[in-house]
Design an enzyme around this catalytic site. Structure first.
Site, PDB file in Angstrom:
ATOM      1  N   GLU A  32      67.259  92.873  17.268  1.00 31.47           N
ATOM      2  CA  GLU A  32      66.799  91.660  17.946  1.00 31.47           C
ATOM      3  C   GLU A  32      67.842  91.345  19.011  1.00 31.47           C
ATOM      4  O   GLU A  32      68.895  90.770  18.728  1.00 31.47           O
ATOM      5  CB  GLU A  32      66.656  90.487  16.972  1.00 31.47           C
ATOM      6  CG  GLU A  32      65.924  89.306  17.582  1.00 31.47           C
ATOM      7  CD  GLU A  32      66.811  88.152  18.035  1.00 31.47           C
ATOM      8  OE1 GLU A  32      66.354  87.376  18.895  1.00 31.47           O
ATOM      9  OE2 GLU A  32      67.954  88.009  17.558  1.00 31.47           O
ATOM     10  N   ASP A  81      69.375  90.462  13.191  1.00 35.10           N
ATOM     11  CA  ASP A  81      69.283  89.279  14.049  1.00 35.10           C
ATOM     12  C   ASP A  81      70.509  89.127  14.947  1.00 35.10           C
ATOM     13  O   ASP A  81      71.646  89.314  14.512  1.00 35.10           O
ATOM     14  CB  ASP A  81      69.162  88.047  13.136  1.00 35.10           C
ATOM     15  CG  ASP A  81      69.013  86.764  13.910  1.00 35.10           C
ATOM     16  OD1 ASP A  81      67.984  86.623  14.590  1.00 35.10           O
ATOM     17  OD2 ASP A  81      69.920  85.923  13.855  1.00 35.10           O
TER      18      ASP A  81
HETATM   19  C1  GLC Z   1      67.560  84.867  16.703  1.00 30.79           C
HETATM   20  C2  GLC Z   1      66.355  84.214  16.050  1.00 30.79           C
HETATM   21  C3  GLC Z   1      66.354  82.757  16.356  1.00 30.79           C
HETATM   22  C4  GLC Z   1      67.633  82.139  15.842  1.00 30.79           C
HETATM   23  C5  GLC Z   1      68.870  82.897  16.361  1.00 30.79           C
HETATM   24  C6  GLC Z   1      70.104  82.530  15.606  1.00 30.79           C
HETATM   25  O1  GLC Z   1      67.522  84.789  18.071  1.00 30.79           O
HETATM   26  O2  GLC Z   1      65.185  84.828  16.491  1.00 30.79           O
HETATM   27  O3  GLC Z   1      65.241  82.108  15.796  1.00 30.79           O
HETATM   28  O4  GLC Z   1      67.693  80.808  16.229  1.00 30.79           O
HETATM   29  O5  GLC Z   1      68.733  84.294  16.209  1.00 30.79           O
HETATM   30  O6  GLC Z   1      70.082  83.090  14.329  1.00 30.79           O
END
Ligand code: GLC
Length: 649
Positions: free
Chosen positions: A329, A287
């Site tokens: 991500e 993430d």
């Molecule tokens: C990523 C997740 C999101 C979250 C962010 C902080 O972008 O997809 O939902 O708010 O990370 O962890």
């Protein structure tokens, strides 16, 4: 190799240390992998930590962590590793289809154990990859949908235990479904043990985070960094009275960014990553990776060191758990995005999969505009990705849609970027007159007028308004839009991800407003509770739920039977000579396929000569309905229809 470090001595220390209880052959397998990946480990770690006075010691420690995890890996998972190594394109094949769900919202009894009973449902749909949204122990109260983790080695108590997770992973695997979970590696909850120790003044743990005694440096950094959640809090730093320091908090106040310039942080996260892999998790969604390294004077995103961290994770996990896939991500513009799959020396040596954010945005843009010029142009410009990697294609996810439309791309097709982004925000938040969409504005930023969008696929595609108005024609068009977008992500290349409920056309779910911990975050509008009642009606195609479910199921079946859709096949958008019809060619030694999509509510034609120019002369077969098309007539598309055309073999 660093001057003082001798690999053979290091390998001996592994044999006598973490590997000592293994059979000689098993020891040798690990040592071979160390030799194979040593260069890939050294390159990024040198960039990260070469100046550290104890660099060699840290290298040894990282290898020990990998060796320990390898020694603990179960026989079943070791076998899986070999299967994956023997079939490295397993996740690129056209049979791959993903599904994403919040465990407590998908499971009928809201626990991990309850999910097993729904594996047949996933199989019926054709799913082979299952992403369970954050499930490690988060902080209590507000926790950003679980992205504020307090304990990475425990499952959220209401859901079950780590043993339940491992059990579920095994059951899914027996059904040929790979489990994916999140590893939030950019930040921890402020209630995490490390943060608590830092808060109590322990300098060792304060060095796990980015903390500052006063505003001097934070003020300088804030000159150039983005505000991610401007409605939740201003700026990227939070002051803690107890510690008397400012802490770097990119997202919410309760999410503390980790300090990866400290090798101890890298070691801790590596250990956690391999611990999760050893539970049977096959894909880790890493993430917010873009934010993992900060550099003064920059936006502190996508820094070379953030890539180096991922490359080092990858190389070390390849030694201990080569079956594991890493998913980045990083919701960033294309030039910054593609490097997460590895470029230059790191080609094929970073993450295996990453989200195709631009394609997602362009699908919605085309649908609002009923024109495909911007999508065609923006996608034509996307750099190619390395051969052993793959996109994740999606129509929407648990997050908001941010309008990643660049000024250059907009200008290239005669649009103004700012105005087009405003139009899209208006269109999908319901402000644009005549819009079919029902969504909500997320995180309005008055500094640049940026407005992102929340809403479920079906509601954004028009189903909610149409049902409310009991307008049969509008309902039909909304369903067609849902099916068109699915046909697009299933053809594009990579692993298509279906978001829970979208396969049934579930609408926006306002129930989050009743939960004080969720009420201020309207992304919950499109994170519904699974409606198993609607799912029970999936066989009835006379109803909306059944029509959507069965249409998507058939699309998935068609994809699985179309080997041309393998992720390695080149993907390139083409001009169809009809501004409302998107054209996409997939091309490899397996054959060529032309996917067409009519992004309007009016029938459209693509002239036959255009198909011939693109090398699709002669008799064609349409993969979605198995029909053969004569070699002469123009191609006709019904409102929002998609076609997958292949030359008759
Ligand atoms: C990523 C997740 C999101 C979250 C962010 C902080 O972008 O997809 O939902 O708010 O990370 O962890």
């Amino acid at each position: 190799m660093t001057e003082n470090l001798d690999l053979s001595i290091l390998l001996d220390s592994l044999r006598q240390g973490p590997l000592r209880l293994l059979e000689p052959l098993e020891q040798e397998i690990f040592c071979q992998r160390v030799k194979q990946y040593w260069g890939d480990v050294l390159r990024p770690l040198t960039l990260l930590y070469a100046n550290h006075p104890e660099f060699d010691t840290w290298l040894g420690r990282f290898l020990h962590i990998a060796a320990r995890a390898y020694a603990k890996r179960s026989p079943e998972l070791r076998l899986l590793d070999f299967t994956r190594l023997n079939e490295p394109d397993w996740f690129q094949q056209s049979n791959m289809v993903g599904y994403v769900a919040y465990p407590e919202r998908f499971s009928p009894d809201h626990t991990l154990n309850g999910i097993a009973g729904k594996i047949p449902y996933l199989k019926e749909l054709g799913v082979t990859y299952f992403h369970l949204m954050p499930l490690l122990q988060p902080r209590l109260g507000q926790n950003d949908g679980g992205y504020a983790v307090m304990d990475y080695r425990q499952v959220k108590s209401e859901l079950g235990t780590m043993a339940d997770l491992a059990g579920l992973a095994g059951q899914l695997r027996q059904n040929d479904v790979s489990l994916c979970i999140d590893l939030v590696c950019n930040h921890t909850a402020k209630e995490h043990e490390w943060a608590q120790k830092a808060m109590a003044g322990d300098p060792v743990y304060q060095d796990y985070y980015l903390t500052f005694p006063d505003r001097t440096l934070p003020d300088q950094y804030e000159q150039t960094v983005r505000e991610i959640f401007p409605e939740f809090k201003a700026g990227s730093f939070t002051y803690y009275e107890q510690m008397g320091r400012w802490v770097w908090t990119t997202f919410n106040e309760f999410q503390w960014d980790l300090n990866y310039s400290n090798p101890a942080v890298f070691a801790e996260m590596l250990d956690i990553l391999l611990f999760l892999a050893n539970q049977g998790v096959e894909v880790l969604r890493l993430d917010a990776v873009a934010f993992m390294w900060k550099r003064m004077g920059t936006d502190c995103e996508n820094q070379p060191e953030a890539h180096a961290i991922l490359q080092a994770f990858r190389a070390l996990s390849r030694m201990a758990a080569p079956g594991l896939l890493l998913k980045a991500e990083a919701i960033v513009p294309p030039p910054q995005l593609v490097p997460y799959l590895g470029i230059g020396e790191a080609t094929n040596k970073e993450c295996e999969v990453a989200y195709h954010n631009v394609f997602m945005v362009m699908l919605w843009s085309s649908l609002a505009e009923r024109k495909v010029a911007l999508m065609t142009h923006a996608l034509q410009k996307m750099p190619a990705i390395p051969s052993s990697t793959s996109w994740l294609t999606y129509i929407r996810c648990h997050d908001d849609i941010g309008w990643a439309v660049t000024e250059e791309d907009a200008a290239a097709v005669g649009l103004n970027g700012y105005l087009h982004r405003s139009f899209l925000s208006d269109f999908y938040s319901g402000r644009f007159e005549g819009t079919f969409a029902r969504g909500a504005t997320f995180q309005f930023n008055p500094k640049n007028n940026d407005r992102r969008i929340s809403g479920s696929l079906a509601s954004l595609a028009g189903l909610e308004i149409a049902l409310e108005q009991e307008d049969e024609k509008a309902i039909d068009l909304a369903v067609r839009r849902v099916i068109l977008l699915n046909a697009m992500i299933l053809a594009f290349g990579g692993i298509p991800l279906l978001y829970m409920g979208d396969e049934l056309g579930l609408l926006n779910d306002p129930s989050y407003l009743e939960d004080p911990n969720l009420a201020n975050d309207n992304r919950w509008l499109h994170r519904p509770w699974m409606d198993w009642g609607a799912a029970a009606k999936r066989g009835d195609e006379a109803g909306v739920n059944g029509r959507i479910f069965q249409s998507i199921r058939r699309l998935i079946q068609a994809r699985k039977q179309t080997c041309t859709l393998h992720a390695r096949a080149r993907t390139y958008p083409v001009w169809t000579h009809n501004e409302r019809v998107f054209g996409l060619i997939r091309e490899s030694a397996r054959g060529r396929l032309l996917a067409l999509g009519n992004f309007s509510e009016w029938g459209q034609a693509v002239p036959r000569h255009r198909l011939q120019e693109m090398g699709f002369g002669g008799e064609l077969v349409e993969r979605l309905n198995g029909r053969a098309l004569d070699p002469y007539s123009d191609i006709y598309l019904e409102p929002y229809q998609a076609l997958w055309l292949e030359k008759q073999m």
